[in-house]
Motif scaffolding. Structure first.
Motif, mmCIF file in Angstrom:
data_model
loop_
_atom_site.group_PDB
_atom_site.id
_atom_site.type_symbol
_atom_site.label_atom_id
_atom_site.label_comp_id
_atom_site.label_asym_id
_atom_site.label_seq_id
_atom_site.Cartn_x
_atom_site.Cartn_y
_atom_site.Cartn_z
ATOM 1 N N LEU A 90 -24.762 6.949 -57.877
ATOM 2 C CA LEU A 90 -25.560 5.733 -57.990
ATOM 3 C C LEU A 90 -24.741 4.533 -58.432
ATOM 4 C CD1 LEU A 90 -28.818 7.178 -59.609
ATOM 5 C CD2 LEU A 90 -28.403 6.601 -57.218
ATOM 6 N N ALA A 91 -23.936 4.710 -59.473
ATOM 7 C CA ALA A 91 -23.118 3.616 -60.006
ATOM 8 C C ALA A 91 -22.238 4.191 -61.096
ATOM 9 C CB ALA A 91 -23.998 2.490 -60.558
ATOM 10 N N PRO A 92 -21.140 3.498 -61.439
ATOM 11 C CA PRO A 92 -20.292 3.985 -62.523
ATOM 12 C C PRO A 92 -21.089 4.136 -63.820
ATOM 13 C CG PRO A 92 -19.180 2.251 -61.302
ATOM 14 C CD PRO A 92 -20.577 2.290 -60.798
ATOM 15 N N GLY A 93 -20.864 5.238 -64.517
ATOM 16 C CA GLY A 93 -21.533 5.467 -65.787
ATOM 17 C C GLY A 93 -22.869 6.164 -65.678
ATOM 18 N N ILE A 94 -23.362 6.390 -64.443
ATOM 19 C CA ILE A 94 -24.659 7.034 -64.252
ATOM 20 C C ILE A 94 -24.448 8.460 -63.736
ATOM 21 C CG2 ILE A 94 -26.866 6.979 -63.045
ATOM 22 C CD1 ILE A 94 -26.594 3.964 -62.851
ATOM 23 N N THR A 95 -24.989 9.423 -64.460
ATOM 24 C CA THR A 95 -24.917 10.824 -64.073
ATOM 25 C C THR A 95 -26.306 11.299 -63.677
ATOM 26 O OG1 THR A 95 -23.105 11.260 -65.623
ATOM 27 C CG2 THR A 95 -24.367 13.160 -64.851
ATOM 28 N N VAL A 96 -26.409 11.950 -62.513
ATOM 29 C CA VAL A 96 -27.673 12.537 -62.074
ATOM 30 C C VAL A 96 -27.616 14.032 -62.365
ATOM 31 C CG1 VAL A 96 -29.231 12.962 -60.152
ATOM 32 C CG2 VAL A 96 -27.999 10.785 -60.296
ATOM 33 N N LEU A 97 -28.470 14.489 -63.269
ATOM 34 C CA LEU A 97 -28.521 15.891 -63.668
ATOM 35 C C LEU A 97 -29.679 16.580 -62.948
ATOM 36 C CD1 LEU A 97 -27.572 18.194 -65.611
ATOM 37 C CD2 LEU A 97 -29.293 17.328 -67.230
ATOM 38 N N PRO A 98 -29.398 17.535 -62.063
ATOM 39 C CA PRO A 98 -30.501 18.238 -61.381
ATOM 40 C C PRO A 98 -31.383 18.973 -62.384
ATOM 41 C CG PRO A 98 -28.398 18.646 -60.283
ATOM 42 C CD PRO A 98 -28.082 17.991 -61.594
ATOM 43 N N ARG A 99 -32.686 18.839 -62.208
ATOM 44 C CA ARG A 99 -33.632 19.505 -63.100
ATOM 45 C C ARG A 99 -34.185 20.761 -62.423
ATOM 46 N NH1 ARG A 99 -38.853 16.439 -65.509
ATOM 47 N NH2 ARG A 99 -37.255 14.810 -65.712
ATOM 48 N N PRO A 100 -34.155 21.892 -63.114
ATOM 49 C CA PRO A 100 -34.700 23.126 -62.534
ATOM 50 C C PRO A 100 -36.185 22.976 -62.221
ATOM 51 C CG PRO A 100 -33.400 23.597 -64.506
ATOM 52 C CD PRO A 100 -33.582 22.115 -64.451
ATOM 53 N N ALA A 101 -36.644 23.697 -61.191
ATOM 54 C CA ALA A 101 -38.034 23.608 -60.762
ATOM 55 C C ALA A 101 -38.999 23.967 -61.879
ATOM 56 C CB ALA A 101 -38.267 24.519 -59.551
ATOM 57 N N GLU A 102 -38.615 24.914 -62.735
ATOM 58 C CA GLU A 102 -39.513 25.329 -63.814
ATOM 59 C C GLU A 102 -39.694 24.250 -64.875
ATOM 60 O OE1 GLU A 102 -35.455 27.291 -64.724
ATOM 61 O OE2 GLU A 102 -36.702 26.834 -62.971
ATOM 62 N N SER B 9 -32.331 12.780 -65.405
ATOM 63 C CA SER B 9 -32.748 14.164 -65.187
ATOM 64 C C SER B 9 -33.824 14.163 -64.122
ATOM 65 C CB SER B 9 -33.299 14.760 -66.491
ATOM 66 O OG SER B 9 -34.015 15.953 -66.248
ATOM 67 N N THR B 10 -33.570 14.847 -62.999
ATOM 68 C CA THR B 10 -34.532 14.739 -61.902
ATOM 69 C C THR B 10 -34.514 15.944 -60.962
ATOM 70 O OG1 THR B 10 -35.306 13.263 -60.143
ATOM 71 C CG2 THR B 10 -32.926 13.565 -60.338
ATOM 72 N N ASP B 11 -35.640 16.134 -60.286
ATOM 73 C CA ASP B 11 -35.733 17.093 -59.190
ATOM 74 C C ASP B 11 -35.946 16.363 -57.864
ATOM 75 O OD1 ASP B 11 -38.326 16.228 -59.899
ATOM 76 O OD2 ASP B 11 -39.247 18.028 -59.070
ATOM 77 N N ILE B 12 -35.712 15.050 -57.864
ATOM 78 C CA ILE B 12 -35.885 14.242 -56.659
ATOM 79 C C ILE B 12 -34.666 14.441 -55.757
ATOM 80 C CG2 ILE B 12 -36.195 11.917 -55.727
ATOM 81 C CD1 ILE B 12 -37.486 11.144 -58.410
ATOM 82 N N GLU B 13 -34.878 15.077 -54.612
ATOM 83 C CA GLU B 13 -33.771 15.484 -53.748
ATOM 84 C C GLU B 13 -32.908 14.307 -53.300
ATOM 85 O OE1 GLU B 13 -32.636 18.399 -53.011
ATOM 86 O OE2 GLU B 13 -34.195 19.516 -54.079
#
Length: 231
Positions: free
Chosen positions: A62-74, A51-55
């Motif tokens: 990134l790799a199989p099995g890894i999901t990057v979930l955008p985190r809202p600014a709030e 979970s990240t807001d890092i653009e």
């Protein structure tokens, strides 16, 4: 291990007052967050949600099995509680039954064995949450809060305030390295601060938390010197 999926959750915030950019800063040959991923894999966890807001991470494969979930600014401010971040993750990134293993990137000296020990204790069914903790100074049992009218309110048993330090019972502090809990339990409670809490002990040399550049350099020296075991 229980039959439900086991998912490692790694929260990564772009902002940091103590050390800007620390979560992606290179440490011993990989970005700081990469140590958490490697430790999850060492514990046998193949699915990871970041979970990240890092653009620079959002939209990357990134790799199989890894999901990057955008985190809202709030949810990316430095005063946002972890409960709010987890609520978002368990509503958008992890939507079904799961055993959740929360790994904070700022604890890079944690080992895969620490994670499996926490999962094993959780799997006994005795606890709603298992966390990692490190022995601390028992002298805190002598402390208290200031109440109304100058009242001294002991933090624990009032007798501890007048006991010899050597006679005080051991005290442990959560070190933030590992948390294990059930996704549905958290969805119902909405907080980690409830239910039956179990702990596994981690030694002080593996419990360093990175908040400042000095912390980072201390951990880097430990890794360069071979003081921490392999992931």
């Amino acid at each position: 291990m229980n039959a439900r999926a086991t998912i490692a959750v790694i929260p990564l915030r772009a902002g940091s007052k103590g050390l800007p950019g620390k979560n992606t800063r290179p440490l011993a040959g990989r970005p700081l967050y990469g140590h958490a991923i490697a430790q999850a894999h060492a514990a046998g966890i193949t699915r990871v949600v970041i979970s990240t807001d890092i653009e620079e991470l959002i939209g990357r494969d990134l790799a199989p099995g890894i999901t990057v979930l955008p985190r809202p600014a709030e949810l990316a401010g430095d005063e946002v509680p972890m409960d709010a971040v987890l609520t978002h993750i368990l509503s958008h990134g992890v939507t079904g039954p799961a055993q959740v293993v929360l790994l904070q990137a700022t604890s890079p000296l944690r080992q895969g064995g620490d994670i499996t020990a926490a999962m094993d204790l959780y799997d006994t069914g005795e606890f709603d949450l298992v966390l990692s903790a490190t022995q601390a100074n028992s002298g805190v049992l002598k402390w208290g809060r200031r109440g109304e009218g100058g009242q001294f309110v002991p933090l624990s048993d009032p007798a501890h305030c007048f006991a010899n330090r050597a006679s005080l019972p051991p005290v442990y502090r959560p070190n933030g390295a590992v948390y294990v809990f059930d996704a549905d339990w958290f969805r119902r409670s909405g907080t980690l601060a409830g239910g039956r809490i179990g702990m596994i002990e981690m030694p002080p040399e593996r419990a360093h938390d990175i908040d400042t550049l000095a912390d980072f350099e201390t951990v880097e020296a430990l890794l360069d010197g071979g003081s921490a075991a392999d992931d």
